[in-house]
Design a protein around this motif. Structure first.
Motif, PDB file in Angstrom:
ATOM      1  N   TYR A  13       0.856  -1.180   0.000  1.00 56.05           N
ATOM      2  CA  TYR A  13       0.000   0.000   0.000  1.00 56.05           C
ATOM      3  C   TYR A  13       0.894   1.233   0.000  1.00 56.05           C
ATOM      4  O   TYR A  13       1.800   1.361   0.836  1.00 56.05           O
ATOM      5  CB  TYR A  13      -0.895   0.029   1.240  1.00 56.05           C
ATOM      6  N   THR A  14       0.632   2.126  -0.945  1.00 62.44           N
ATOM      7  CA  THR A  14       1.430   3.336  -1.058  1.00 62.44           C
ATOM      8  C   THR A  14       0.971   4.366  -0.029  1.00 62.44           C
ATOM      9  O   THR A  14      -0.221   4.513   0.223  1.00 62.44           O
ATOM     10  CB  THR A  14       1.298   3.923  -2.471  1.00 62.44           C
ATOM     11  N   SER A  15       1.928   5.066   0.541  1.00 64.11           N
ATOM     12  CA  SER A  15       1.614   6.158   1.459  1.00 64.11           C
ATOM     13  C   SER A  15       0.716   7.182   0.770  1.00 64.11           C
ATOM     14  O   SER A  15       0.937   7.520  -0.404  1.00 64.11           O
ATOM     15  CB  SER A  15       2.905   6.843   1.914  1.00 64.11           C
ATOM     16  N   PRO A  16      -0.289   7.690   1.476  1.00 61.84           N
ATOM     17  CA  PRO A  16      -1.141   8.729   0.878  1.00 61.84           C
ATOM     18  C   PRO A  16      -0.385  10.018   0.579  1.00 61.84           C
ATOM     19  O   PRO A  16      -0.888  10.883  -0.144  1.00 61.84           O
ATOM     20  CB  PRO A  16      -2.226   8.946   1.939  1.00 61.84           C
ATOM     21  N   ASP A  17       0.833  10.148   1.119  1.00 60.61           N
ATOM     22  CA  ASP A  17       1.640  11.347   0.897  1.00 60.61           C
ATOM     23  C   ASP A  17       2.606  11.200  -0.274  1.00 60.61           C
ATOM     24  O   ASP A  17       3.387  12.121  -0.552  1.00 60.61           O
ATOM     25  CB  ASP A  17       2.428  11.687   2.164  1.00 60.61           C
ATOM     26  N   LYS A  18       2.589  10.040  -0.959  1.00 57.31           N
ATOM     27  CA  LYS A  18       3.553   9.797  -2.033  1.00 57.31           C
ATOM     28  C   LYS A  18       2.849   9.499  -3.347  1.00 57.31           C
ATOM     29  O   LYS A  18       1.738   8.962  -3.364  1.00 57.31           O
ATOM     30  CB  LYS A  18       4.467   8.623  -1.664  1.00 57.31           C
ATOM     31  N   LYS A  19       3.515   9.810  -4.443  1.00 62.82           N
ATOM     32  CA  LYS A  19       2.964   9.547  -5.770  1.00 62.82           C
ATOM     33  C   LYS A  19       3.122   8.083  -6.156  1.00 62.82           C
ATOM     34  O   LYS A  19       2.320   7.546  -6.922  1.00 62.82           O
ATOM     35  CB  LYS A  19       3.646  10.431  -6.818  1.00 62.82           C
ATOM     36  N   GLU A  20       4.175   7.442  -5.668  1.00 61.54           N
ATOM     37  CA  GLU A  20       4.382   6.020  -5.917  1.00 61.54           C
ATOM     38  C   GLU A  20       5.090   5.403  -4.725  1.00 61.54           C
ATOM     39  O   GLU A  20       5.776   6.090  -3.965  1.00 61.54           O
ATOM     40  CB  GLU A  20       5.191   5.793  -7.198  1.00 61.54           C
ATOM     41  N   SER A  21       4.914   4.112  -4.561  1.00 63.37           N
ATOM     42  CA  SER A  21       5.513   3.428  -3.422  1.00 63.37           C
ATOM     43  C   SER A  21       7.029   3.378  -3.557  1.00 63.37           C
ATOM     44  O   SER A  21       7.560   3.053  -4.623  1.00 63.37           O
ATOM     45  CB  SER A  21       4.962   2.008  -3.316  1.00 63.37           C
ATOM     46  N   GLU A  22       7.717   3.701  -2.473  1.00 62.51           N
ATOM     47  CA  GLU A  22       9.169   3.558  -2.424  1.00 62.51           C
ATOM     48  C   GLU A  22       9.560   2.205  -1.832  1.00 62.51           C
ATOM     49  O   GLU A  22      10.735   1.898  -1.704  1.00 62.51           O
ATOM     50  CB  GLU A  22       9.769   4.699  -1.602  1.00 62.51           C
ATOM     51  N   ASP A  23       8.559   1.411  -1.482  1.00 67.24           N
ATOM     52  CA  ASP A  23       8.768   0.020  -1.080  1.00 67.24           C
ATOM     53  C   ASP A  23       8.742  -0.871  -2.321  1.00 67.24           C
ATOM     54  O   ASP A  23       8.238  -0.483  -3.377  1.00 67.24           O
ATOM     55  CB  ASP A  23       7.655  -0.463  -0.147  1.00 67.24           C
ATOM     56  N   ALA A  24       9.222  -2.094  -2.159  1.00 62.41           N
ATOM     57  CA  ALA A  24       9.085  -3.122  -3.191  1.00 62.41           C
ATOM     58  C   ALA A  24       9.085  -4.477  -2.500  1.00 62.41           C
ATOM     59  O   ALA A  24       9.420  -4.585  -1.317  1.00 62.41           O
ATOM     60  CB  ALA A  24      10.218  -3.028  -4.211  1.00 62.41           C
ATOM     61  N   TRP A  25       8.712  -5.496  -3.226  1.00 64.94           N
ATOM     62  CA  TRP A  25       8.721  -6.853  -2.674  1.00 64.94           C
ATOM     63  C   TRP A  25       9.420  -7.776  -3.660  1.00 64.94           C
ATOM     64  O   TRP A  25       9.538  -7.488  -4.853  1.00 64.94           O
ATOM     65  CB  TRP A  25       7.295  -7.335  -2.407  1.00 64.94           C
ATOM     66  N   ILE A  26       9.879  -8.897  -3.162  1.00 68.53           N
ATOM     67  CA  ILE A  26      10.569  -9.892  -3.971  1.00 68.53           C
ATOM     68  C   ILE A  26       9.801 -11.202  -3.871  1.00 68.53           C
ATOM     69  O   ILE A  26       9.581 -11.718  -2.772  1.00 68.53           O
ATOM     70  CB  ILE A  26      12.014 -10.110  -3.479  1.00 68.53           C
ATOM     71  N   ILE A  27       9.381 -11.720  -5.008  1.00 68.40           N
ATOM     72  CA  ILE A  27       8.795 -13.058  -5.060  1.00 68.40           C
ATOM     73  C   ILE A  27       9.451 -13.796  -6.220  1.00 68.40           C
ATOM     74  O   ILE A  27       9.170 -13.521  -7.386  1.00 68.40           O
ATOM     75  CB  ILE A  27       7.269 -13.015  -5.219  1.00 68.40           C
ATOM     76  N   ASN A  28      10.357 -14.681  -5.879  1.00 68.50           N
ATOM     77  CA  ASN A  28      11.093 -15.476  -6.868  1.00 68.50           C
ATOM     78  C   ASN A  28      10.879 -16.943  -6.516  1.00 68.50           C
ATOM     79  O   ASN A  28      11.634 -17.530  -5.738  1.00 68.50           O
ATOM     80  CB  ASN A  28      12.580 -15.105  -6.840  1.00 68.50           C
ATOM     81  N   GLN A  29       9.811 -17.515  -7.068  1.00 63.77           N
ATOM     82  CA  GLN A  29       9.461 -18.883  -6.711  1.00 63.77           C
ATOM     83  C   GLN A  29      10.449 -19.902  -7.249  1.00 63.77           C
ATOM     84  O   GLN A  29      10.655 -20.948  -6.642  1.00 63.77           O
ATOM     85  CB  GLN A  29       8.034 -19.178  -7.183  1.00 63.77           C
ATOM     86  N   GLU A  30      11.080 -19.590  -8.380  1.00 63.69           N
ATOM     87  CA  GLU A  30      12.062 -20.510  -8.952  1.00 63.69           C
ATOM     88  C   GLU A  30      13.243 -20.708  -8.002  1.00 63.69           C
ATOM     89  O   GLU A  30      13.726 -21.828  -7.812  1.00 63.69           O
ATOM     90  CB  GLU A  30      12.568 -19.988 -10.296  1.00 63.69           C
ATOM     91  N   ALA A  31      13.697 -19.611  -7.390  1.00 60.13           N
ATOM     92  CA  ALA A  31      14.844 -19.672  -6.480  1.00 60.13           C
ATOM     93  C   ALA A  31      14.421 -19.770  -5.024  1.00 60.13           C
ATOM     94  O   ALA A  31      15.274 -19.864  -4.149  1.00 60.13           O
ATOM     95  CB  ALA A  31      15.722 -18.440  -6.677  1.00 60.13           C
ATOM     96  N   ASP A  32      13.109 -19.756  -4.752  1.00 60.08           N
ATOM     97  CA  ASP A  32      12.581 -19.769  -3.381  1.00 60.08           C
ATOM     98  C   ASP A  32      13.166 -18.620  -2.566  1.00 60.08           C
ATOM     99  O   ASP A  32      13.594 -18.796  -1.416  1.00 60.08           O
ATOM    100  CB  ASP A  32      12.847 -21.115  -2.689  1.00 60.08           C
ATOM    101  N   ILE A  33      13.170 -17.440  -3.171  1.00 58.60           N
ATOM    102  CA  ILE A  33      13.661 -16.224  -2.517  1.00 58.60           C
ATOM    103  C   ILE A  33      12.509 -15.224  -2.412  1.00 58.60           C
ATOM    104  O   ILE A  33      11.812 -14.963  -3.407  1.00 58.60           O
ATOM    105  CB  ILE A  33      14.842 -15.606  -3.290  1.00 58.60           C
TER     106      ILE A  33
END
Length: 278
Positions: A13-33
């Protein structure tokens, strides 16, 4: 994971004070990372040709790197490689990396699932909680950002006592000046850890390896999920009880009621279930 099925849930969820999220997530099922990343809001006005700032870019560089990996990689070495990519990307855009507050940076919390164990690495205040079959839970990581402003004051006092030229404390009553100084304490003793292209980053990398046999789930969160009134273990218990999205909705209401700024909120929740084939 020894015949156990994996359920992966992630939210952002992006902060209501930002235009885009400065967070990110990693989902790499092939490498289980799997992981979460929290780009540190810049103290400079830099934007690339697409309008992205340094926080967004730092998180995305790590996301793209770890999602491109194959099985059997070494997390510690891959943090080093991603951090090097971050460094070279800053240079390519003419960032003055001699000034800590100008560097792009991101907090990091990543796990790698193996047959009998889980490996993890961490920088900053993105956190990892392990939940066990006996209903207990433990923090696998330490929040190195917590208390940084107090440690910064102490460092300035110590430096002055040792004859080092440091500006008067009134200068640091200005929030921007204070934050810039705090960024200068990245990846050093009594400072905080972060991926910002510094070669010292891996020296302070938190890392570990735990058996997965008794694990029920693993929760990775950015600091936007921290509750102002209780600790992360209690937040984890709340998430287990009502779910990630309801927890975030309740937290957001609470933050608004307390007039506390709402950050980006990102989490990856891994739950291990016994296979029906067992």
């Amino acid at each position: 994971m020894g015949g156990r099925k994996l359920n992966v849930e992630h939210v952002n969820y992006t902060s209501p004070d930002k235009k885009e999220s400065e967070d990110a997530w990693i989902i790499n099922q092939e490498a289980d990372i799997y992981g979460v990343l929290d780009g540190a809001t810049p103290l400079e006005e830099f934007k690339d040709e697409k309008g992205h700032n340094g926080a967004y870019l730092a998180a995305q560089i790590f996301k793209e790197h770890f999602e491109s990996l194959g099985a059997g990689t070494d997390l510690t070495e891959e943090v080093r490689e991603a951090n090097l990519k971050l460094y070279h990307q800053m240079l390519a855009y003419g960032v003055d990396v001699s000034k800590g507050y100008k560097r792009w940076s991101t907090c990091v919390a990543i796990v790698q699932l193996e047959e009998t164990h889980i490996n993890y690495v961490q920088l900053g205040d993105s956190m990892i909680v392990a939940g066990y079959k006996d209903k207990s839970a433990e923090l696998l990581t330490k929040d190195t950002v917590k208390g940084i402003s107090s440690r910064a004051i102490l460092k300035r006092e110590t430096d002055r006592a040792n004859g080092i030229d440091v500006l008067d404390e009134r200068y640091y009553e200005n929030k921007l000046n204070q934050l810039r100084y705090n960024r200068s304490m990245a990846n050093q003793l009594e400072g905080y850890t972060v991926a910002n292209g510094m070669k010292e980053t891996n020296l302070y990398l938190q890392k570990g390896r735990i058996p997965s046999e008794d694990l029920n789930d693993v929760l990775l969160v950015t600091d936007g999920l921290f509750h102002p009134e209780y600790d992360l273990i209690n937040s984890y218990k709340q998430i287990k009880e009502i779910g990630l999205t309801p927890y975030i909705n309740e937290l957001t209401k609470e933050l608004r009621n307390l007039s506390i700024s709402i950050d980006d909120r990102t989490a990856v929740h891994l739950t291990f279930n016994s296979s029906n084939s067992e």
